[in-house]
Design an enzyme around this catalytic site. Structure first.
Site, PDB file in Angstrom:
ATOM      1  N   GLU A 124       0.829  -1.213   0.000  1.00  0.00           N
ATOM      2  CA  GLU A 124       0.000   0.000   0.000  1.00  0.00           C
ATOM      3  C   GLU A 124       0.861   1.259   0.000  1.00  0.00           C
ATOM      4  OE1 GLU A 124      -0.362  -2.587   2.025  1.00  0.00           O
ATOM      5  OE2 GLU A 124      -2.271  -3.456   1.415  1.00  0.00           O
TER       6      GLU A 124
ATOM      7  N   GLN B 166      -7.195  -2.107  -1.275  1.00  0.00           N
ATOM      8  CA  GLN B 166      -8.262  -3.110  -1.374  1.00  0.00           C
ATOM      9  C   GLN B 166      -9.323  -2.995  -0.277  1.00  0.00           C
ATOM     10  OE1 GLN B 166      -7.435  -7.595  -1.649  1.00  0.00           O
ATOM     11  NE2 GLN B 166      -7.636  -6.867  -3.752  1.00  0.00           N
ATOM     12  N   PHE B 167      -8.884  -2.747   0.944  1.00  0.00           N
ATOM     13  CA  PHE B 167      -9.804  -2.469   2.054  1.00  0.00           C
ATOM     14  C   PHE B 167      -9.226  -1.296   2.842  1.00  0.00           C
ATOM     15  CE2 PHE B 167     -10.869  -6.809   1.078  1.00  0.00           C
ATOM     16  CZ  PHE B 167     -12.226  -6.927   1.350  1.00  0.00           C
ATOM     17  N   ALA B 168     -10.088  -0.418   3.322  1.00  0.00           N
ATOM     18  CA  ALA B 168      -9.616   0.710   4.133  1.00  0.00           C
ATOM     19  C   ALA B 168      -8.812   0.211   5.331  1.00  0.00           C
ATOM     20  CB  ALA B 168     -10.800   1.558   4.596  1.00  0.00           C
ATOM     21  N   ASP B 169      -9.144  -0.991   5.784  1.00  0.00           N
ATOM     22  CA  ASP B 169      -8.432  -1.595   6.920  1.00  0.00           C
ATOM     23  C   ASP B 169      -6.940  -1.818   6.619  1.00  0.00           C
ATOM     24  OD1 ASP B 169     -11.145  -3.201   8.314  1.00  0.00           O
ATOM     25  OD2 ASP B 169     -11.183  -2.598   6.211  1.00  0.00           O
ATOM     26  N   TYR B 170      -6.574  -1.774   5.324  1.00  0.00           N
ATOM     27  CA  TYR B 170      -5.186  -2.041   4.934  1.00  0.00           C
ATOM     28  C   TYR B 170      -4.462  -0.785   4.453  1.00  0.00           C
ATOM     29  CZ  TYR B 170      -7.008  -6.769   5.119  1.00  0.00           C
ATOM     30  OH  TYR B 170      -7.602  -7.929   5.541  1.00  0.00           O
TER      31      TYR B 170
ATOM     32  N   PRO C 177      -0.248   0.828   6.132  1.00  0.00           N
ATOM     33  CA  PRO C 177       1.137   0.888   5.619  1.00  0.00           C
ATOM     34  C   PRO C 177       1.379   2.096   4.706  1.00  0.00           C
ATOM     35  CG  PRO C 177       0.264  -1.338   5.417  1.00  0.00           C
ATOM     36  CD  PRO C 177      -0.893  -0.445   5.798  1.00  0.00           C
TER      37      PRO C 177
ATOM     38  N   HIS D 274     -11.908  -6.131   7.804  1.00  0.00           N
ATOM     39  CA  HIS D 274     -12.659  -5.894   6.564  1.00  0.00           C
ATOM     40  C   HIS D 274     -13.883  -5.032   6.840  1.00  0.00           C
ATOM     41  CE1 HIS D 274     -10.346  -9.588   5.868  1.00  0.00           C
ATOM     42  NE2 HIS D 274     -10.296  -9.206   4.605  1.00  0.00           N
TER      43      HIS D 274
END
Lengths: 413, 337
Positions: free
Chosen positions: B60, B82-86, B89, B129
């Site tokens: 990310e 891909q997901f706001a949770d990621y 970084p 997620h």
């Protein structure tokens, strides 16, 4: 079976500490002229030996030897020597200006002048460097960057092109191919790759040059940059300036023990070189090789420049607390200015007299720039960039909340 | 006009901008050949080629960092996390670099980039997620944070975000990708084709940033919300019989303060609703703004309904998600005061 053996944590240490001389044998040097020069389209895997040896051109007598010796061009070398001397004179004067409180902070590049100035002479107009705070040589090598505008940035005065928002040394100069410097380490390394990718997307001919120090290679953006540069075969030169020190931390703590930073490049599938960073001719030759690769769509090159941070990390640092005071005198790759001057003198293109005259000229130029800059204010006289610019450029257009805050500052002080 | 899901509307926005502006580039993890794990970029690579729409390594910080470099070059990258949770970084690149670049270089360099990321819960996504990290972005000066609640806004806001010269965090409530959701998880999904906001213009149009919309006009109290919760608030109003005026912020920050203030001054009561955890969530800023600007008009304390101050759980999804019952209770409380 080694049952019962206690595990021990390994914490690398430099051999030299205050009062103890450094053993520089860890550098694994090659003799000048000894290391081969592969074709510019060499596969990355075919550069693995170059990642563990050292490209050098100038021998101890100042002769240019071996396959990397660039075509003789005394005019270019003289220009390079003058750029290095200008950089050193500028740094020396700005250290004094910091002690005089005319500027709040400074970082010199003493001993590393060859790398940025030599590299700058190889790049073309329109290429973009993503420097750290120790590549002022990229700017000082250029004729179209004035000492005055640099000094005004350092003084944060009313002529500061960055309007007083940035710490001294964090220059930004798009027209000179010099990307805005950030305090956050390594972030620019992947941005350089993105810039190179953009140039490739548009079918352009310009290339990017990213910069990072040995210590900052431990940041995740270093790894990120190598991966992206390799995946997309980005037209970028990835420069690792290994000056052996990250503030007080020896390069072994960054992961340099028993390996090289150039070797990281090969591991990621990037052609890699390890080069004598104090050998101006080697800097020119390696930079040209990498630039030609990039411009020919042959992909990125990683170059580890082996040099030594001769000065303090910054004006806030005292290196005598963590390394020998006379360390630079023992560094086996010497002083880049002395070495190029020796070479030029040997080929009859320089003299002691010209050296002394150039040094005096450079000092005079820098002194003039400081005087001129002071007319527009300095930290010492408190005449700095005005508050009007505080709220501008956060966004392209100022949002309502910033307009309200600007009015509040104006009415309440 | 065409009937579109939010997925199709977002894809259409990128299609329109890829067509209009050669400098628009779309990339991210699984975004190219495969068309995205949520299908938001399906067909775009085939249409525009691999140099305009492509797959990225799982990194990310690299996706955002390279986009900043491209922006400095003069491109207009639209990248996906891909997901706001990621996104974490990439946080250093977003906060230290994208948000600050124009300011620190005095306009010498800019970062006209859009970072899309699916957010929000209500899908049994568990801890990584389901998150709503908008407060981590609204707090950062130099960023714009945007969240649509329906296909029509999604397309217009995304086009406006791509065209905007500031870095935009574009949060997409994945619970709303296929249809509106009012928190009644036990009822069948209503598709966007059955909702008027699923009617989307096919060509170019924008929904301006910094413009909130009155999602449901009302007179009893003002509800300020965004994303999935807009539909939950609508259900709560219907079920309690309270004539709530529901404001969909759309642009979280910078925001449309006038629309909020005008509504609260009219109703005299205010409830703020979001999925994200409560403490130091964006609702705290909204509460403070309403309090500062509408103090003399307020007839009750400002209410706040949010996710609990816990990580997002899996099995306890509906105890965590602020559904119509919890929002309804807050509306009643505000009216009783």
């Amino acid at each position: 079976m080694s049952q019962g053996t206690s595990l021990r944590l390994h914490v690398p240490e430099p051999t030299g500490r205050p009062g103890h001389e450094t053993d520089f044998s860890y550098l694994h040097l090659s003799r000048a002229g000894e290391v081969r020069k592969p074709p510019v389209d060499a596969s990355p895997a075919d550069t693995s030996d170059l990642a563990y040896t050292l490209v050098r051109v100038l021998d101890d007598d100042g002769r240019a030897v071996g396959p990397w010796a660039p075509p003789a061009d005394p005019d270019l070398l003289r220009r390079g020597l003058r750029a290095m001397m200008k950089t050193r004179a500028f740094d020396a004067r700005m250290l004094i200006a910091q002690r005089q409180k005319k500027i709040s902070f400074y970082m010199q590049c003493l001993g590393e002048e060859a790398i940025a100035t030599g590299h700058a002479l190889v790049l073309q107009q329109g290429d973009m460097c993503f420097p750290t705070y120790r590549q002022q040589g990229l700017l000082l090598a250029r004729d179209d960057v004035t000492l005055l505008e640099l000094t005004c940035e350092l003084m944060s005065n009313e002529r500061d092109p960055l309007k007083g928002r940035q710490l001294p040394v964090c220059y930004s100069m798009k027209r000179a191919g010099f990307f805005s410097i950030s305090g956050n380490l390594a972030t620019q390394f992947i941005q350089a790759v993105g810039w190179g990718m953009a140039s490739a997307i548009k079918g352009d001919t310009r290339i990017a040059s990213g910069w990072i120090g040995d210590g900052a290679t431990a940041e995740s953006d270093f790894h990120t940059a190598l991966t992206f540069a390799h995946v997309y075969r980005a037209p970028v030169i990835l420069n690792v300036v290994n000056n052996q020190w990250a503030i007080s931390t020896f390069q072994a703590i960054a992961g340099g023990e028993a390996t090289t930073f150039a070797a990281r490049g090969v591991g990621c599938g990037i052609a890699s070189l390890r080069v004598d960073g104090n050998d101006f001719l080697a800097v020119l030759a390696a930079s040209r090789w990498a630039a030609e690769r990039a411009r020919s769509n042959l992909g990125p090159t990683l170059i580890e420049w082996v040099t030594y941070r001769a000065g303090a990390h910054s004006t806030s640092d005292d290196p005598s607390r963590y390394r020998p005071a006379d360390d630079w005198a023992h560094f086996p790759l010497g002083d880049p200015i002395a070495r190029l001057a020796q070479h030029l003198t040997a080929i009859g293109a320089w003299s002691q007299q010209e050296h002394a005259q150039t040094q005096a000229d450079m000092q005079a130029q820098v002194n003039t720039a400081v005087k001129e800059a002071e007319r527009f204010g300095s930290m010492a006289d408190g005449h700095v960039a005005g508050d009007a610019a505080l709220f501008e450029d956060v966004y392209k257009d100022m949002p309502e909340h910033l307009k309200r805050q600007r009015e509040q500052l104006a009415s309440e002080g | 006009m065409a009937s579109m899901t939010m997925i199709q509307a977002l894809r259409s926005a990128m299609d329109v901008m890829l067509e209009r502006d050669d400098n628009v580039i779309v990339y991210g993890q699984d975004v190219g050949y495969f068309g995205g794990v949520f299908r938001c970029t399906e067909g775009l690579q085939a249409k525009y080629g691999r140099s305009r729409v492509f797959d990225a390594p799982i990194n990310e910080g690299g996706i955002v960092g390279s986009a900043i470099g491209m922006g400095a070059y003069g491109l207009r990258p639209v990248v996906e996390v891909q997901f706001a949770d990621y996104v974490y970084p990439a946080y250093d690149q977003i906060v230290s670099e994208a948000a600050r670049l124009r300011y620190r270089s005095a306009g010498d360099f800019t970062a006209p980039i859009t970072i899309r990321m699916p957010c929000g819960g209500g899908i049994y996504g568990g801890q990584t997620h389901s998150q709503s990290p908008e407060a981590l972005f609204t707090h950062v000066c130099g960023l714009r944070t945007v969240m649509p609640s329906n296909p029509r806004d999604a397309k217009g806001l995304l086009i406006a975000s791509i065209e905007n010269d500031d870095p935009v965090i574009f949060l997409e409530p994945k619970r709303l990708y296929n249809g509106p959701f009012d928190g009644h998880h036990d009822r069948p999904l209503v598709p966007w084709s059955a909702h008027p906001l699923g009617e989307v213009p096919e060509g170019y149009y924008t929904v301006p940033l910094e413009s909130a919309t009155v999602f449901r006009p009302g007179t009893d109290l003002t509800v300020i919300s965004y994303g999935t919760m807009v539909f939950v608030c609508e259900a709560a109003a219907r079920e309690t019989g309270i004539d709530a005026e529901i404001i969909d912020l759309r642009s979280l920050w910078p925001l449309d303060l006038q629309t909020l203030v005008a509504s609260v001054k009219k109703t005299g009561r205010c409830v703020i609703v979001h999925e994200a955890t409560r403490t130091s969530g964006f609702g705290a800023e909204l509460t403070a703004l309403v309090q500062e600007h509408c103090f003399h008009h307020l007839e009750a304390p400002i209410g706040r309904v949010a996710g609990w101050d816990t990580p997002y759980p899996h099995a306890q999804e509906w105890a965590y998600f602020p559904g119509p019952a919890r929002v309804g209770a807050a509306l009643r409380r505000a009216m009783e005061n």
